[in-house]
Design an enzyme around this catalytic site. Structure first.
Site, PDB file in Angstrom:
ATOM      1  CD  GLU A   1      -1.874  -2.319   1.363  1.00  0.00           C
ATOM      2  OE1 GLU A   1      -0.748  -2.619   1.826  1.00  0.00           O
ATOM      3  OE2 GLU A   1      -2.764  -3.165   1.151  1.00  0.00           O
TER       4      GLU A   1
ATOM      5  CG  HIS B   1     -10.608  -6.209   7.043  1.00  0.00           C
ATOM      6  ND1 HIS B   1      -9.631  -6.665   7.884  1.00  0.00           N
ATOM      7  CD2 HIS B   1     -10.170  -6.490   5.788  1.00  0.00           C
ATOM      8  CE1 HIS B   1      -8.650  -7.211   7.163  1.00  0.00           C
ATOM      9  NE2 HIS B   1      -8.956  -7.113   5.895  1.00  0.00           N
TER      10      HIS B   1
HETATM   11  C1  LIG Z   1      -2.388  -4.281   4.339  1.00  0.00           C
HETATM   12  C2  LIG Z   1      -3.344  -5.197   3.677  1.00  0.00           C
HETATM   13  N1  LIG Z   1      -3.478  -5.173   2.338  1.00  0.00           N
HETATM   14  C3  LIG Z   1      -4.351  -5.980   1.723  1.00  0.00           C
HETATM   15  C4  LIG Z   1      -5.126  -6.836   2.445  1.00  0.00           C
HETATM   16  C5  LIG Z   1      -6.150  -7.698   1.749  1.00  0.00           C
HETATM   17  N2  LIG Z   1      -5.670  -9.071   1.733  1.00  0.00           N
HETATM   18  C6  LIG Z   1      -5.963  -9.934   2.703  1.00  0.00           C
HETATM   19  S1  LIG Z   1      -5.200 -11.376   2.504  1.00  0.00           S
HETATM   20  C7  LIG Z   1      -4.469 -10.877   1.086  1.00  0.00           C
HETATM   21  C8  LIG Z   1      -3.586 -11.809   0.339  1.00  0.00           C
HETATM   22  C9  LIG Z   1      -2.479 -12.297   1.194  1.00  0.00           C
HETATM   23  O1  LIG Z   1      -1.710 -13.184   0.480  1.00  0.00           O
HETATM   24  P1  LIG Z   1      -0.610 -14.069   1.188  1.00  0.00           P
HETATM   25  O2  LIG Z   1       0.251 -13.204   2.029  1.00  0.00           O
HETATM   26  O3  LIG Z   1       0.025 -14.884   0.149  1.00  0.00           O
HETATM   27  O4  LIG Z   1      -1.437 -14.984   2.192  1.00  0.00           O
HETATM   28  P2  LIG Z   1      -2.502 -16.129   1.845  1.00  0.00           P
HETATM   29  O5  LIG Z   1      -3.827 -15.448   1.711  1.00  0.00           O
HETATM   30  O6  LIG Z   1      -2.080 -16.809   0.626  1.00  0.00           O
HETATM   31  O7  LIG Z   1      -2.495 -16.993   3.040  1.00  0.00           O
HETATM   32  C10 LIG Z   1      -4.832  -9.579   0.784  1.00  0.00           C
HETATM   33  C11 LIG Z   1      -4.406  -8.821  -0.403  1.00  0.00           C
HETATM   34  C12 LIG Z   1      -4.973  -6.833   3.851  1.00  0.00           C
HETATM   35  N3  LIG Z   1      -5.729  -7.618   4.631  1.00  0.00           N
HETATM   36  N4  LIG Z   1      -4.070  -6.033   4.438  1.00  0.00           N
END
Ligand SMILES: Cc1ncc(C[n+]2csc(CCOP(=O)(O)OP(=O)(O)O)c2C)c(N)n1
Ligand SMILES: [Mg+2]
Lengths: 337, 327
Positions: A70, A139
Site C-alpha cells: 500500500e 476491516h
Molecule cells: C495491508 C493489507 N493489504 C491488503 C489486504 C487484503 N488481503 C488480505 S489477505 C491478502 C492476500 C495475502 O496473500 P498471502 O500473504 O500470500 O497470504 P494467503 O492469503 O495466501 O495466506 C490480501 C491482499 C490486507 N488484509 N491487508
C-alpha cells in the site's frame, strides 16, 4: 437517467474518464485479478467489481495490478501525478491507509503547498470503508475523521449512485489529491444516475435530502439512510427534519449547514467514526461558533463509542449508531424549549 | 524420522484437528450462522504443525489473516476458538476479534492479523524481548513470523528482516508460499516468484527451503533452523512450498485456478495423505491407528461446534468492556 448500482457508478465513471483522458491510470491490488494465474487477467476483476473490464479495455500500462504494497501504491500514485498523469489508486479497505499514511499525509497532501504552489497532484485514492459486515477491528473503519484533519486533502464520501458519478468525475478531473470513500454496505444500492458524460457535482456542496425546518440532522454514507428514516417517521408526527448529506467533509459546505441551523436552532450530527476529534465534534463546534444566537438546544452527536470495532453481530450492531439512537437524540434536542 | 510413535500420533492429530476444523467451518459458513470474513488454512497444516511442534509456550508466534492453523498448532483451545469464530462472549477473545484476530498470549500466540505484513515487525519485537531475557537451558526462546507470498511484498516485512539481522534477533521468518495472494499469482506479484527465500538471504540471514506438504520435510528442516536460531546465530528464514485447498476467503469463486487444479492438489499435495503414506510405508503406524485419531478428531470438532452454538452471546454492555475509558 439510468438506473445503476453504487458500484456500477464507480466503474462506469472510471471507464468513461479513462476513455476521455489517456492520462487517467488505475492501480491497486487485484484491480485486474488473476494476473499470473491459470485463469489469467480479469479472472476476478477487483474484489468490489469496481474495476472489472478496465484491463481488457486499456491494457497493462494504464491498469496496473500491484503487489500487496500500500505504501508503494499511494507513493506511486503521487509520482504518477507529479509526472503529469491522473492516477486512481485503490486501497482495498480504507483501514489499509495505516500502511500508506506517510505517502498520503506527508507526501501527496503536501506537494502543492510545500513546493510553493508550483505543482499540482491530481491523484484520487479510492477505498472501501465502513462497518456492517462483522469484519471486525481492521476491516470496518471509517477513516474520514483522520483524513479530513490533514491539510491538502479533499475528502469525499458519496451516499447515492448519482453522487458517486458526479463526485468521482469531479475527483478525477480535480488537480488536488482526493480521498474517495466508498461505503462497502452501499455498493449494491440502486439509484437513478444522470447520463450526461460531463455530469459533475462540485466539492463543498452538500445535498439537502429532506427539508423540514424544525431540526437539522447532518450525516453522510450508510447512516444517512437511517437519518432519513427518522425524518420520515417524525414527519408523520408533524415534526420537520432537515437532513443534510455532506457529500464532502473537506471542503466543507458551511453555508448549507448554517442556513439550516439558523432556521431550526437544533442540530444532531450522525457519524460512523468515533466521537473524539471527529466530524460530530467539528460540526458542533462550527454551529456553536457561527450560529450561537440561533441555537435553541445543545448540538448533539450520535457516533459509535470510543472503542475499536468489535466482531460479533450483537457487538457490532450495538456499537453502531441506529435508527433508535438517532431518533432519541433528535427527540432530545427537540425537548429543549 | 526419529519421532516416537506417540509423537507421530500427536503430530497427525494436530494436523487432522486443523483440517477438520476448517472443513467444518467451510460447511457451517454457508448456512450464514458465522459472521465476518473467514480465511481457511486447509492444505497448509503440515507447516503450522511441523513448525510449532518444536516450540514451547515461551516461544512466540505471530500469525496472519489465515490464522486458525497457527493458533491450533500453538495450543489455542479448540472449543474457545470455535466460540470466538461464532462470536460468543465465551470465545478466546470474548467475541471481539473473530476469525481474523484470534490470540492467546498465554500460549505464545500473539495474534492472527487482518493487516497483511503487520506480523513480521511484531515478531521481531518478541524476539528482541527474548534477547533481553537471554538463553535458557535450551538456548534462546524464538519468535516466529508466519507470512504468505503476498505479505512478502510489504515494506514492513522487508524492514523486519533487516531489523532482525542487524540486531541478531532470534526471529524466524516462515514464508508459506501457496502461490496466491487473493486472486493474484505469485509468478506475477513476487519478483522472485517461487523463491522468496532468496530475498531473505539477501538481507543477510541463513535460509532453508522445504516442501510444505510433507510434514517430515517441514519438521526436519525446522529442527535445523531452531538449532541455529536458539544458539544465538541470529534470524533465519524458511520458505515452504504449499497449497491452499479452499478459496482465498469463503465465497471466493476461484476463477483464477486452472482446470482440475483443486482436484490435483487435493490428490497429490495433501499433507495428511502424504503423512499416512509415509508412516505406513515405513511401518511406523497402521491405518487403524490413524483411523482412531480421525474418529476422535471428528468427535472433538462436533463437540466444539455444539459448544460454540450453545455458548453465551455477547451483550450491549460488552461493547464497553476492556476499555480504559469510554466516551
Ligand atoms: C495491508 C493489507 N493489504 C491488503 C489486504 C487484503 N488481503 C488480505 S489477505 C491478502 C492476500 C495475502 O496473500 P498471502 O500473504 O500470500 O497470504 P494467503 O492469503 O495466501 O495466506 C490480501 C491482499 C490486507 N488484509 N491487508
Ligand atoms: Mg499466498
Amino acid at each position: 437517467m439510468s438506473k445503476m448500482m453504487y458500484r456500477a457508478a464507480v466503474l462506469s465513471t472510471i471507464m468513461e474518464e479513462m476513455e476521455r483522458d489517456p492520462n487517467v491510470v488505475v492501480l491497486g491490488e487485484d484491480v485486474v485479478g488473476g494476473m499470473g494465474t491459470a485463469g489469467g487477467p480479469e479472472a476476478i476483476g477487483g474484489i468490489w467489481s469496481t474495476s472489472t473490464g478496465l484491463y481488457d479495455k486499456f491494457g497493462p500500462t494504464r491498469v496496473i495490478d500491484t503487489p500487496i504494497s500500500e505504501s508503494a501504491i499511494v507513493g506511486a500514485a503521487g509520482g504518477l501525478a507529479l509526472a503529469g498523469k491522473r492516477p486512481i489508486a485503490e486501497l482495498m479497505f480504507a483501514d489499509f491507509i495505516g500502511v500508506s499514511l506517510d505517502q498520503i499525509w506527508n507526501q501527496l497532501a503536501k506537494f502543492r503547498y510545500m513546493f510553493g504552489g508550483k505543482t499540482k497532484c491530481p491523484a484520487v485514492i479510492r477505498m472501501a470503508y465502513g462497518a456492517g459486515y462483522n469484519a471486525a477491528a481492521q476491516h470496518s473503519q471509517s477513516v474520514h475523521q483522520i483524513l479530513t484533519g490533514m491539510p491538502g486533502l479533499k475528502v469525499v464520501m458519496p451516499t447515492t449512485p448519482a453522487d458517486v458519478k458526479g463526485l468521482l468525475r469531479t475527483a478525477i478531473r480535480d488537480d488536488d489529491p482526493v480521498i474517495f470513500l466508498e461505503h462497502k454496505a452501499l455498493y449494491a444500492v440502486q439509484g437513478e444516475v444522470p447520463d450526461d458524460p460531463d455530469f459533475m457535482i462540485p466539492f463543498g456542496h452538500a445535498r439537502l435530502s429532506r427539508a423540514g425546518g424544525d431540526v437539522t440532522i447532518i450525516s453522510s454514507g450508510l447512516l444517512l439512510g437511517m437519518c432519513e428514516a427518522v425524518a420520515d417517521k417524525l414527519a408523520a408526527e408533524g415534526i420537520g427534519c432537515d437532513v443534510i448529506d455532506l457529500r464532502t467533509t473537506s471542503p466543507l459546505d458551511e453555508e448549507t449547514i448554517l442556513d439550516s441551523v439558523e432556521v431550526t436552532g437544533r442540530v444532531v450530527v450522525v457519524d460512523e467514526a468515533p466521537p473524539r476529534c471527529g466530524l460530530g465534534a467539528d460540526l458542533c463546534a462550527l454551529v456553536a461558533e457561527k450560529a450561537f444566537s440561533s441555537l435553541k438546544a445543545p448540538p448533539l452527536q450520535v457516533t459509535p463509542p470510543h472503542t475499536p470495532i468489535p466482531f460479533a453481530r450483537e457487538l457490532e450492531s450495538n456499537y453502531l449508531p441506529s435508527v433508535d439512537k438517532i431518533e432519541a437524540a433528535v427527540r432530545r434536542v427537540l425537548s429543549y424549549r | 524420522m526419529q519421532l516416537s510413535r506417540d509423537a507421530l500420533l500427536a503430530a497427525y492429530r494436530r494436523m487432522k484437528i486443523i483440517r477438520e476444523f476448517e472443513e467444518r467451518l467451510h460447511i457451517e459458513i454457508q448456512t450464514g450462522e458465522i459472521a465476518g470474513f473467514t480465511h481457511l488454512y486447509c492444505g497448509q497444516e503440515a507447516v503450522a504443525v511441523g513448525v510449532c511442534d518444536h516450540l514451547s509456550a515461551d516461544d512466540k508466534i505471530v500469525s496472519t489473516h489465515r490464522g486458525h492453523g497457527h493458533c491450533l498448532a500453538k495450543g489455542c483451545d479448540v472449543n474457545d476458538m470455535m466460540k470466538e469464530i461464532w462470536g460468543s462472549r465465551e470465545g478466546l477473545c470474548k467475541g471481539k476479534g473473530g476469525s481474523m484476530h484470534i490470540a492467546d498470549v498465554t500460549k505464545g500466540m500473539l495474534g492472527a492479523n487482518g493487516i497483511v505484513g503487520a506480523g513480521a515487525p511484531i515478531a521481531v519485537g518478541a524476539a528482541l524481548a527474548s534477547r533481553v531475557d537471554g538463553p535458557g537451558p535450551n538456548g534462546l526462546n524464538v519468535a516466529i513470523a508466519f507470512s504468505g507470498d503476498g505479505a512478502c511484498n510489504q515494506g514492513t516485512t522487508f524492514e523486519a528482516m533487516n531489523f532482525a539481522v542487524v540486531t541478531n534477533a532470534p526471529c524466524i521468518f516462515v514464508f508459506e508460499n501457496n502461490h496466491y495472494s487473493e486472486h493474484t499469482g505469485v509468478d506475477y506479484a513476487v519478483g522472485t516468484a517461487r523463491d522468496i527465500a532468496s530475498r531473505a538471504e539477501a538481507f543477510g540471514m541463513k535460509v532453508w527451503r522445504a516442501d510444505g506438504t510433507d510434514f517430515f520435510a517441514v519438521f526436519e528442516c525446522m529442527r535445523e533452523v531452531l538449532e541455529h536460531v536458539r544458539a544465538g546465530n541470529g534470524p533465519a528464514a524458511v520458505e515452504f512450498d504449499t497449497e491452499r485447498f479452499f478459496g482465498h476467503f469463503e465465497g471466493d469463486p476461484q476463477r483464477y485456478r486452472g482446470p482440475g487444479e483443486l482436484e490435483r492438489i487435493r490428490e497429490t499435495r495433501d499433507c495428511l495423505k502424504n503423512f499416512r503414506a509415509s508412516v505406513k510405508g515405513a511401518s511406523l503406524l497402521a491405518d487403524a491407528d490413524l483411523d482412531t485419531v480421525d474418529a476422535e478428531v471428528m468427535e472433538a470438532i462436533e463437540a466444539a461446534v455444539a459448544a460454540a452454538r450453545a455458548a453465551e452471546r455477547p451483550t450491549a454492555e460488552d461493547v464497553l468492556a476492556d476499555v480504559y475509558i469510554s466516551y
